[in-house]
Structures are given as C-alpha cells and as structure tokens.
Scaffold this active site. Structure first.
Site, PDB file in Angstrom:
ATOM      1  N   SER A  22       0.844  -1.218   0.000  1.00 43.84           N
ATOM      2  CA  SER A  22       0.000   0.000   0.000  1.00 43.84           C
ATOM      3  C   SER A  22       0.867   1.251   0.000  1.00 43.84           C
ATOM      4  O   SER A  22       0.600   2.215  -0.715  1.00 43.84           O
ATOM      5  CB  SER A  22      -0.899   0.018   1.240  1.00 43.84           C
ATOM      6  OG  SER A  22      -1.828  -1.016   1.166  1.00 43.84           O
ATOM      7  N   ARG A 121     -13.799  -7.042 -10.737  1.00 40.45           N
ATOM      8  CA  ARG A 121     -13.973  -6.384  -9.425  1.00 40.45           C
ATOM      9  C   ARG A 121     -14.769  -5.081  -9.550  1.00 40.45           C
ATOM     10  O   ARG A 121     -14.700  -4.395 -10.563  1.00 40.45           O
ATOM     11  CB  ARG A 121     -12.602  -6.162  -8.777  1.00 40.45           C
ATOM     12  CG  ARG A 121     -11.952  -7.501  -8.447  1.00 40.45           C
ATOM     13  CD  ARG A 121     -10.611  -7.342  -7.804  1.00 40.45           C
ATOM     14  NE  ARG A 121     -10.704  -6.749  -6.496  1.00 40.45           N
ATOM     15  CZ  ARG A 121      -9.642  -6.387  -5.772  1.00 40.45           C
ATOM     16  NH1 ARG A 121      -8.427  -6.551  -6.265  1.00 40.45           N
ATOM     17  NH2 ARG A 121      -9.801  -5.870  -4.578  1.00 40.45           N
ATOM     18  N   ASP A 313      -6.815  -7.980   4.917  1.00 38.84           N
ATOM     19  CA  ASP A 313      -5.994  -8.827   4.049  1.00 38.84           C
ATOM     20  C   ASP A 313      -5.431 -10.046   4.790  1.00 38.84           C
ATOM     21  O   ASP A 313      -4.901 -10.963   4.168  1.00 38.84           O
ATOM     22  CB  ASP A 313      -4.840  -8.011   3.441  1.00 38.84           C
ATOM     23  CG  ASP A 313      -5.353  -6.952   2.465  1.00 38.84           C
ATOM     24  OD1 ASP A 313      -6.464  -7.117   1.933  1.00 38.84           O
ATOM     25  OD2 ASP A 313      -4.646  -5.953   2.235  1.00 38.84           O
TER      26      ASP A 313
HETATM   27  C1  S3P Z   1      -5.586  -1.246   0.066  1.00 37.10           C
HETATM   28  C2  S3P Z   1      -6.792  -1.207   0.698  1.00 37.10           C
HETATM   29  C3  S3P Z   1      -7.592  -2.403   0.997  1.00 37.10           C
HETATM   30  C4  S3P Z   1      -6.746  -3.673   0.926  1.00 37.10           C
HETATM   31  C5  S3P Z   1      -5.882  -3.701  -0.298  1.00 37.10           C
HETATM   32  C6  S3P Z   1      -4.941  -2.508  -0.317  1.00 37.10           C
HETATM   33  C7  S3P Z   1      -4.883   0.036  -0.200  1.00 37.10           C
HETATM   34  O1  S3P Z   1      -8.629  -2.509   0.043  1.00 37.10           O
HETATM   35  O2  S3P Z   1      -7.574  -4.812   0.967  1.00 37.10           O
HETATM   36  O3  S3P Z   1      -5.111  -4.881  -0.316  1.00 37.10           O
HETATM   37  O4  S3P Z   1      -3.686   0.018  -0.497  1.00 37.10           O
HETATM   38  O5  S3P Z   1      -5.540   1.083  -0.118  1.00 37.10           O
HETATM   39  P1  S3P Z   1     -10.018  -1.700   0.208  1.00 37.10           P
HETATM   40  O6  S3P Z   1      -9.725  -0.255   0.178  1.00 37.10           O
HETATM   41  O7  S3P Z   1     -10.852  -2.118  -0.974  1.00 37.10           O
HETATM   42  O8  S3P Z   1     -10.585  -2.163   1.509  1.00 37.10           O
END
Ligand code: S3P
Length: 428
Positions: A22, A121, A313
């Site tokens: 992230s 998605r 996650d």
């Molecule tokens: C992420 C946010 C999460 C996470 C993804 C990475 C991010 O998803 O599950 O692996 O980097 O902002 P969501 O924002 O859809 O919950």
C-alpha cells in the site's frame, strides 16, 4: 506452477519482507504528482507495484531504478501526457482505483484495464463519487473495467461519506480532490488504512459522522524521500506459522506498525500467541519495528465490526490459524472479502474443508471450529496471492502432503515468499 508442501516440525529465524504494498503504490503515485525528484527505498518487489510503475511510465513519468533505489522525476500535478495505449493495472485494485482518481482530473482521455480477475472487481465504488465530482467515466454494464475516463471539464469538490470502509475509495476521491474546484471532504465512519493521509500530511479530524479529511486544488505534492517499511500483511504468513507450529519462534524485521494495519497482531495476542514488538521507530511518517512470534496454545476468537479494516488482508491466514486454535473462531462483517482478488470467503472455506477442517461459510465471513490439525490436500489458489500463501502455511502445519495449484500468484505481493519459507522451515 504447482508447489508441494510437506509438514514441518517448526519454523525459526529472522526474516525481512518486501516493502509494504500500500505504501509503495502511494510513494510512486504521489512522487509522480510532485514537482521535483523523489527517491524511494525499499519499494515492494511485487507485480502489483510494477503495474503502478508501468502505468505511470505510460503517462510520461520518468522513473529510474538503480541499486534498489527508485527515482521518480515528477513535473507537478498536471504533467502527465496522454498514453499511446490502454493502461494495464494487471491484478492490482489499488493501481486502478487510485490512478482513476488522478486520471479523472486530467485534460485527456484514458482507458484503464486489468487482468481477468481485476476486470471482475467492482468499480462503481469509485465511479460513483468521481461522477458526483463531475468526472465522466464509462465502464461495463456492471461497472467493471475497462474504464474509459473522459477528459475532465473541471471537477468540483464534494463531501463524501464512505458507505464502506475502503482506503482505496477514500484515496481515489482525495486524489481527484487535488484537481477539483472547492473543497473535497471524505468522511469515514470506520477508519481504514491511513497511508494516504500520512504521506500527504493531510489533517484528519473527528466529526459527528466519523473521521474527516479535506483536500483542495491548491494542494501541491512535495517531492520526498520515502523509506518504505516492510509489509506486515506479507510478514503475517510467517508470524502465523510461528504461532501454530510447535517449538517455533520467528522475527519479522522492520515491518509497518501503523495502527490501521496491526489488527492481525491484536488477534494473535487475543488467540494467546506470544508476540514481542521491539526496535520501534518512525520512518517516513510511519511507525515501524520488529515483531517476534513464538508458539503457544491458541484459542478461538470472534472478529468483526471496526476491527475488520485493520486486518482485512490477513483474514485468510487467520482462517488457517483458527483450525489450530481450541474452540470456535467466527469472522463477521467482512462482506467485502468476497470482492477481493478472489471471493476469499469461498476460497478459505473450500480449501479448509478440503484439508478436513470444521468450517462453515457465513454470508459476511466464516466460522472455524478448531480441531488442532489439518490434513494435506490439493489446494486451489483461486489465482489469489493471499490464498496461495495462507495455504502454504496450512500445508506446513498439516499432516502429509499439500499441493498448491497456481502457486506463482504469490508474486503479486511477495515474490520471495517460497524462498523464505524454505529458509525458515525445520524438518528433522
Ligand atoms: C488497500 C486497501 C484495501 C486492501 C488492499 C490494499 C490500499 O482494500 O484490501 O489490499 O492500499 O488502499 P479496500 O480499500 O478495498 O478495503
């Protein structure tokens, strides 16, 4: 590639994981909007972050990688150029959702697509608020990618209350807010990972309906030096192995300890695992440190509500741990797990069932009655990196042989995963 896993006696040792996925996406994206040179150390080695990098290159951003340091030469917020071809976000939801927020504010048309999984998605969650801001985006009938993003005729700020906790949606709207007239305010009833706010140094205040973050078109991104912390979501697989395999003790060095990401460590503790956190310090606005987990008898837990975004996650590996914990583990309020790289509720339930666990599918999660053992089985990775890795760990703790089908999907976030697995495992 199929990967064969045999039961191990224990895991032990110290390991490092690639840079947090992230944070890595954001370091690249934010650097590309800054006016000047940014340097990124410890960028994620996974395919998802490579997708962000190649989309940015197609948009004319100069990026170089020398001796593990990535240099991004940004030329300001409005310096992207129209790409010659369709942008490909690969398997990466973060690339598609965050970049679409930026592209919605550009003066040229782009199309962004992804692999077969990403094209399934849901994108309405970003297209909805971006359209409200004046963007024109066309997707499939079901509002999935490819997304065609028309040239912006000046976006305008909105107040957007997130209907579900999502750092990707929050970040997409905030990034579009940099190109919008007036203020854009994002309100989160339940807090999700806050890397965007930390890295852009945006103030977050607690209002009557939740946490509020504001941005407007006078926001200028500064070039920066990013030292990306290790990915706690990748470390989680080996930390879980340390908790469930007898006589085990593993240490993950230099992982992010951002409280919006450490729900997994809280769950480990409430299941009864021994968790030690040391060398805590700050790097690029994020707390980081070393985490040691050693084996002990685990007990089942209930997880739901505001905890979910802090470990979304990690739920597949928590499902595996639950099979080795005494009593029942129940995961609730995790509907969005069905919309990840696979339907992770189905993937966890089917694979645990194949390994002989007592597991039940719930509409918004799953329940596992821990029996203390699993049997080797053939595992369908569902072409999902976190499923492939979670069930490799299950295979280490199971009796007999486990075969992970399409194990190469681990490369999406953690190409070094199988190599580190071999190094930490003790067999005789
Ligand atoms: C992420 C946010 C999460 C996470 C993804 C990475 C991010 O998803 O599950 O692996 O980097 O902002 P969501 O924002 O859809 O919950």
């Amino acid at each position: 590639m199929d990967y064969e896993v045999r039961g191990a006696l224990s895991v032990s040792g110290t390991f490092e994981v690639p840079g947090d996925k992230s944070i890595s996406h954001r370091a690249l994206l934010f650097s590309s909007l800054a006016n000047g040179k940014s340097e990124i150390k410890g960028l994620s080695t996974g395919a998802d972050v490579k997708s962000t990098m190649s989309c940015l290159k197609q948009l004319g951003v100069k990026i170089e990688q020398i001796d593990g340091i990535v240099t991004v030469c940004g030329e300001g917020k409005s310096a992207y150029s129209k790409p010659d071809s369709i942008l490909d976000a690969g398997n990466s939801g973060t690339t598609m959702r965050l970049l679409t927020g930026i592209l919605a504010g550009q003066g040229f048309e782009t199309t962004i697509t992804g692999d077969e999984t990403l094209r399934r998605r849901p994108m309405q969650r970003i297209v909805g608020p971006l359209t409200e801001m004046g963007a024109e985006i066309v997707g499939s009938d079901k509002m999935t990618a490819p997304l065609r993003i028309f040239p912006s005729h000046r976006l305008h700020g909105i107040r957007y209350e997130l209907p579900l906790p999502s750092a990707q949606v929050k970040s997409s709207v905030l990034l579009a807010g940099m190109f919008a007239q007036g203020e854009t305010i994002v309100v989160e009833p339940v807090e999700s990972r806050d890397h965007t706010e930390r890295m852009l140094k945006l103030k977050k205040v607690k209002g009557p309906s939740g946490f509020e973050t504001k941005i407007s078109s006078d926001y200028e991104v500064r070039p920066a030096e990013y030292d990306v912390a290790g990915d706690i979501s990748s470390a989680a697989f080996f930390l879980a192995a340390g908790a469930i395999l007898p006589n085990s003790c593993v240490t993950a060095c230099g992982v992010t300890l951002n409280p919006t990401r450490t729900g997994f460590l809280d769950v480990l503790k409430s299941m009864g695992a021994k968790v030690k956190i040391e060398n805590v310090h700050e790097a690029a606005g994020e707390p980081i440190g070393d985490v040691t987990v050693s084996h002990s008898d685990l007990k089942g837990v209930e997880i739901g509500g505001e905890m979910i975004p802090r470990l979304i996650d990690e739920l597949p590996i928590i499902g595996v741990m639950a099979a080795f914990a005494k009593g029942e583990t129940v995961i609730r309020d995790a509907h969005d797990l069905r919309r990840k790289e696979s339907d992770r509720i189905v993937a966890v339930v089917d694979n645990l069932d194949a390994m002989g666990a007592e597991v039940q599918e719930l509409d918004d999660g799953f329940a596992v009655n821990g029996t203390g053992s699993l049997s080797g089985a053939e595992i369908d990775s569902y072409k999902d990196h976190r499923i492939a890795m979670a069930f490799t760990i299950a295979g280490l703790a199971a009796q007999g042989k486990t075969l992970i089908k399409n194990a190469e999907w681990a490369e999406i976030s953690f190409p070094e995963f199988y190599e580190i697995t071999q190094r930490l495992v003790l067999r005789s």
